[in-house]
Design a protein around this motif. Sequence first.
Motif, PDB file in Angstrom:
ATOM      1  N   GLY A 114      17.152 -21.149   1.906  1.00  0.00           N
ATOM      2  CA  GLY A 114      16.029 -21.021   1.123  1.00  0.00           C
ATOM      3  C   GLY A 114      14.712 -21.041   1.739  1.00  0.00           C
ATOM      4  N   THR A 115      14.949 -21.097   3.051  1.00  0.00           N
ATOM      5  CA  THR A 115      13.579 -21.283   4.006  1.00  0.00           C
ATOM      6  C   THR A 115      13.681 -20.180   4.887  1.00  0.00           C
ATOM      7  OG1 THR A 115      14.644 -22.541   5.549  1.00  0.00           O
ATOM      8  CG2 THR A 115      13.603 -23.757   3.765  1.00  0.00           C
ATOM      9  N   ALA A 116      12.470 -20.170   5.668  1.00  0.00           N
ATOM     10  CA  ALA A 116      12.361 -19.278   6.877  1.00  0.00           C
ATOM     11  C   ALA A 116      13.408 -19.013   7.954  1.00  0.00           C
ATOM     12  CB  ALA A 116      11.012 -19.132   7.256  1.00  0.00           C
ATOM     13  N   ALA A 117      13.144 -18.153   8.892  1.00  0.00           N
ATOM     14  CA  ALA A 117      14.508 -17.629   9.714  1.00  0.00           C
ATOM     15  C   ALA A 117      14.688 -18.850  10.738  1.00  0.00           C
ATOM     16  CB  ALA A 117      13.933 -16.386   9.922  1.00  0.00           C
ATOM     17  N   ALA A 118      14.139 -19.688  11.193  1.00  0.00           N
ATOM     18  CA  ALA A 118      14.090 -20.202  12.407  1.00  0.00           C
ATOM     19  C   ALA A 118      15.557 -20.917  12.521  1.00  0.00           C
ATOM     20  CB  ALA A 118      12.910 -21.319  12.743  1.00  0.00           C
ATOM     21  N   PRO A 119      16.163 -20.821  13.557  1.00  0.00           N
ATOM     22  CA  PRO A 119      17.409 -21.690  13.670  1.00  0.00           C
ATOM     23  C   PRO A 119      17.245 -23.075  13.388  1.00  0.00           C
ATOM     24  CG  PRO A 119      17.572 -20.294  15.574  1.00  0.00           C
ATOM     25  CD  PRO A 119      15.838 -20.078  15.013  1.00  0.00           C
ATOM     26  N   GLY A 120      18.322 -23.804  12.868  1.00  0.00           N
ATOM     27  CA  GLY A 120      18.151 -25.111  12.526  1.00  0.00           C
ATOM     28  C   GLY A 120      19.551 -25.574  12.254  1.00  0.00           C
ATOM     29  N   PRO A 121      19.445 -27.014  11.622  1.00  0.00           N
ATOM     30  CA  PRO A 121      20.824 -27.628  11.159  1.00  0.00           C
ATOM     31  C   PRO A 121      21.682 -26.690  10.335  1.00  0.00           C
ATOM     32  CG  PRO A 121      19.016 -29.196  10.945  1.00  0.00           C
ATOM     33  CD  PRO A 121      18.460 -27.825  11.415  1.00  0.00           C
ATOM     34  N   MET A 122      22.951 -26.794  10.399  1.00  0.00           N
ATOM     35  CA  MET A 122      23.874 -26.070   9.465  1.00  0.00           C
ATOM     36  C   MET A 122      23.413 -26.815   8.114  1.00  0.00           C
ATOM     37  SD  MET A 122      27.394 -25.489  11.452  1.00  0.00           S
ATOM     38  CE  MET A 122      27.039 -26.759  12.722  1.00  0.00           C
ATOM     39  N   PRO A 123      23.349 -25.703   6.900  1.00  0.00           N
ATOM     40  CA  PRO A 123      22.974 -26.387   5.801  1.00  0.00           C
ATOM     41  C   PRO A 123      24.164 -27.263   5.289  1.00  0.00           C
ATOM     42  CG  PRO A 123      23.443 -24.055   5.641  1.00  0.00           C
ATOM     43  CD  PRO A 123      23.216 -24.518   6.996  1.00  0.00           C
ATOM     44  N   GLY A 124      23.818 -28.149   4.484  1.00  0.00           N
ATOM     45  CA  GLY A 124      24.733 -29.123   3.778  1.00  0.00           C
ATOM     46  C   GLY A 124      25.593 -30.093   4.674  1.00  0.00           C
ATOM     47  N   MET A 125      25.264 -30.189   5.709  1.00  0.00           N
ATOM     48  CA  MET A 125      25.991 -31.225   6.613  1.00  0.00           C
ATOM     49  C   MET A 125      25.723 -32.633   6.415  1.00  0.00           C
ATOM     50  SD  MET A 125      28.128 -29.821   8.787  1.00  0.00           S
ATOM     51  CE  MET A 125      28.325 -30.471  10.552  1.00  0.00           C
ATOM     52  N   ALA A 126      26.787 -33.500   6.383  1.00  0.00           N
ATOM     53  CA  ALA A 126      26.335 -35.163   5.989  1.00  0.00           C
ATOM     54  C   ALA A 126      25.766 -35.458   7.363  1.00  0.00           C
ATOM     55  CB  ALA A 126      27.624 -35.478   5.691  1.00  0.00           C
ATOM     56  N   THR A 127      24.612 -36.420   7.255  1.00  0.00           N
ATOM     57  CA  THR A 127      24.248 -36.873   8.510  1.00  0.00           C
ATOM     58  C   THR A 127      25.205 -38.109   8.768  1.00  0.00           C
ATOM     59  OG1 THR A 127      22.986 -38.833   7.074  1.00  0.00           O
ATOM     60  CG2 THR A 127      22.082 -36.798   7.287  1.00  0.00           C
ATOM     61  N   PRO A 128      25.027 -38.616   9.975  1.00  0.00           N
ATOM     62  CA  PRO A 128      26.020 -39.689  10.731  1.00  0.00           C
ATOM     63  C   PRO A 128      25.638 -40.805   9.548  1.00  0.00           C
ATOM     64  CG  PRO A 128      24.902 -38.694  12.488  1.00  0.00           C
ATOM     65  CD  PRO A 128      24.080 -38.236  11.249  1.00  0.00           C
ATOM     66  N   GLY A 129      24.545 -41.178   9.132  1.00  0.00           N
ATOM     67  CA  GLY A 129      24.481 -42.387   8.131  1.00  0.00           C
ATOM     68  C   GLY A 129      25.251 -42.265   7.084  1.00  0.00           C
ATOM     69  N   GLU A 130      25.089 -41.130   6.359  1.00  0.00           N
ATOM     70  CA  GLU A 130      25.938 -40.765   5.085  1.00  0.00           C
ATOM     71  C   GLU A 130      27.415 -40.638   5.424  1.00  0.00           C
ATOM     72  OE1 GLU A 130      22.559 -37.611   2.766  1.00  0.00           O
ATOM     73  OE2 GLU A 130      24.344 -36.812   4.329  1.00  0.00           O
ATOM     74  N   LEU A 131      27.994 -40.457   6.570  1.00  0.00           N
ATOM     75  CA  LEU A 131      29.238 -40.653   6.921  1.00  0.00           C
ATOM     76  C   LEU A 131      29.758 -41.994   6.964  1.00  0.00           C
ATOM     77  CD1 LEU A 131      29.725 -37.764   9.334  1.00  0.00           C
ATOM     78  CD2 LEU A 131      30.415 -37.599   6.972  1.00  0.00           C
ATOM     79  N   ALA A 132      28.775 -42.829   7.588  1.00  0.00           N
ATOM     80  CA  ALA A 132      29.024 -44.337   7.857  1.00  0.00           C
ATOM     81  C   ALA A 132      29.123 -44.783   6.278  1.00  0.00           C
ATOM     82  CB  ALA A 132      27.929 -44.823   8.578  1.00  0.00           C
ATOM     83  N   ARG A 133      28.312 -44.417   5.559  1.00  0.00           N
ATOM     84  CA  ARG A 133      28.111 -45.021   4.227  1.00  0.00           C
ATOM     85  C   ARG A 133      29.597 -44.633   3.405  1.00  0.00           C
ATOM     86  NH1 ARG A 133      23.723 -42.216   1.309  1.00  0.00           N
ATOM     87  NH2 ARG A 133      24.835 -43.243  -0.786  1.00  0.00           N
ATOM     88  N   LEU A 134      29.991 -43.489   3.565  1.00  0.00           N
ATOM     89  CA  LEU A 134      31.389 -43.024   2.866  1.00  0.00           C
ATOM     90  C   LEU A 134      32.476 -43.790   3.405  1.00  0.00           C
ATOM     91  CD1 LEU A 134      32.750 -41.148   1.244  1.00  0.00           C
ATOM     92  CD2 LEU A 134      33.001 -39.615   2.868  1.00  0.00           C
ATOM     93  N   ARG A 135      32.554 -43.915   4.990  1.00  0.00           N
ATOM     94  CA  ARG A 135      33.583 -45.052   5.335  1.00  0.00           C
ATOM     95  C   ARG A 135      33.588 -46.491   4.872  1.00  0.00           C
ATOM     96  NH1 ARG A 135      32.572 -41.279   9.942  1.00  0.00           N
ATOM     97  NH2 ARG A 135      30.948 -42.858  10.623  1.00  0.00           N
ATOM     98  N   ALA A 136      32.251 -46.723   4.719  1.00  0.00           N
ATOM     99  CA  ALA A 136      32.177 -48.162   4.098  1.00  0.00           C
ATOM    100  C   ALA A 136      32.151 -48.484   2.670  1.00  0.00           C
ATOM    101  CB  ALA A 136      30.712 -48.892   4.823  1.00  0.00           C
ATOM    102  N   ALA A 137      32.167 -47.306   1.930  1.00  0.00           N
ATOM    103  CA  ALA A 137      32.027 -47.397   0.500  1.00  0.00           C
ATOM    104  C   ALA A 137      33.206 -48.385  -0.146  1.00  0.00           C
ATOM    105  CB  ALA A 137      31.892 -46.148  -0.268  1.00  0.00           C
ATOM    106  N   ALA A 138      33.003 -49.061  -0.828  1.00  0.00           N
ATOM    107  CA  ALA A 138      34.105 -49.600  -1.724  1.00  0.00           C
ATOM    108  C   ALA A 138      35.090 -48.878  -2.454  1.00  0.00           C
ATOM    109  CB  ALA A 138      33.502 -50.521  -2.885  1.00  0.00           C
ATOM    110  N   PRO A 139      36.381 -49.116  -2.146  1.00  0.00           N
ATOM    111  CA  PRO A 139      37.590 -48.107  -2.891  1.00  0.00           C
ATOM    112  C   PRO A 139      37.238 -47.895  -4.219  1.00  0.00           C
ATOM    113  CG  PRO A 139      38.344 -49.548  -1.088  1.00  0.00           C
ATOM    114  CD  PRO A 139      37.119 -49.912  -1.329  1.00  0.00           C
ATOM    115  N   GLY A 140      37.514 -46.840  -4.856  1.00  0.00           N
ATOM    116  CA  GLY A 140      37.553 -46.616  -6.238  1.00  0.00           C
ATOM    117  C   GLY A 140      36.299 -45.738  -6.619  1.00  0.00           C
ATOM    118  N   THR A 141      35.717 -46.035  -7.598  1.00  0.00           N
ATOM    119  CA  THR A 141      34.795 -45.234  -8.201  1.00  0.00           C
ATOM    120  C   THR A 141      33.431 -44.809  -6.927  1.00  0.00           C
ATOM    121  OG1 THR A 141      35.100 -45.510 -10.583  1.00  0.00           O
ATOM    122  CG2 THR A 141      32.832 -44.790  -9.928  1.00  0.00           C
ATOM    123  N   PRO A 142      32.924 -45.997  -6.516  1.00  0.00           N
ATOM    124  CA  PRO A 142      31.852 -46.080  -5.655  1.00  0.00           C
ATOM    125  C   PRO A 142      32.222 -44.851  -4.243  1.00  0.00           C
ATOM    126  CG  PRO A 142      32.219 -48.052  -6.129  1.00  0.00           C
ATOM    127  CD  PRO A 142      33.384 -47.378  -6.593  1.00  0.00           C
TER     128      PRO A 142
END
Length: 211
Positions: A114-142
């Motif tokens: 949705g932005t201009a044309a310069a190369p950049g990160p692939m859209p939608g990718m989770a950050t390392p911090g987000e991946l760490a949060r997913l691994r550490a999340a409490a099982p179940g609903t969280p």
Amino acid sequence: MEKPVMRPILIVCGVLVLAVAAFLLFGRDGMPGDNSPEAGFARDMATHHAQAVDMAFTIRDDDPAKEIDNLAFDIINTQSTQRGMFMGWLEQWQLTQATDQRPMAWMAGHGHGGTAAAPGPMPGMATPGELARLRAAAPGTPAEVLFLQLMIRHHEGGVQMAEGLLKLSTRGEVVSMAQKIVTGQSGEIKLMTELLAKRGAKPLPTILKPQ
């Protein structure tokens, strides 16, 4: 009197420039070249899919609800298979899987996210911090809520990339795959949004452009 002499030289130079450009885009025997949208799409989407598979394995390790487990299983199978096809295309086209080009360089000049044309990160990718949060999340609903939120955004990025390819390529097998990604991941976005609602949660802010 010099113009008739110069004109053939200019024509030859123009033909050479076009020939070099054609080789970079289409390679040998009409196959996509190293700088082509098809090659860039295959490389970037393979990386994009690899993260989705990793997140799906992460949530399955938490023994989630059956509907989440089934979704993760489908993501693992579908995106692993598609990733193998991307790698197979690159081998068939006699191109390397790794490249010095920046992610999304194949979209340069055409816009993405949705932005201009310069190369950049692939859209939608989770950050390392987000991946760490997913691994550490409490099982179940969280964990299930965070997985669904991250995967919805991840799928939105995949849809963007596939729609971008459809604007740039007419190569049959690549266009067909991109269309399948748009259809399949759009359907899963709808499903995951419904699964989030059942858990009293909402998706992250969308990265898709308004239609």
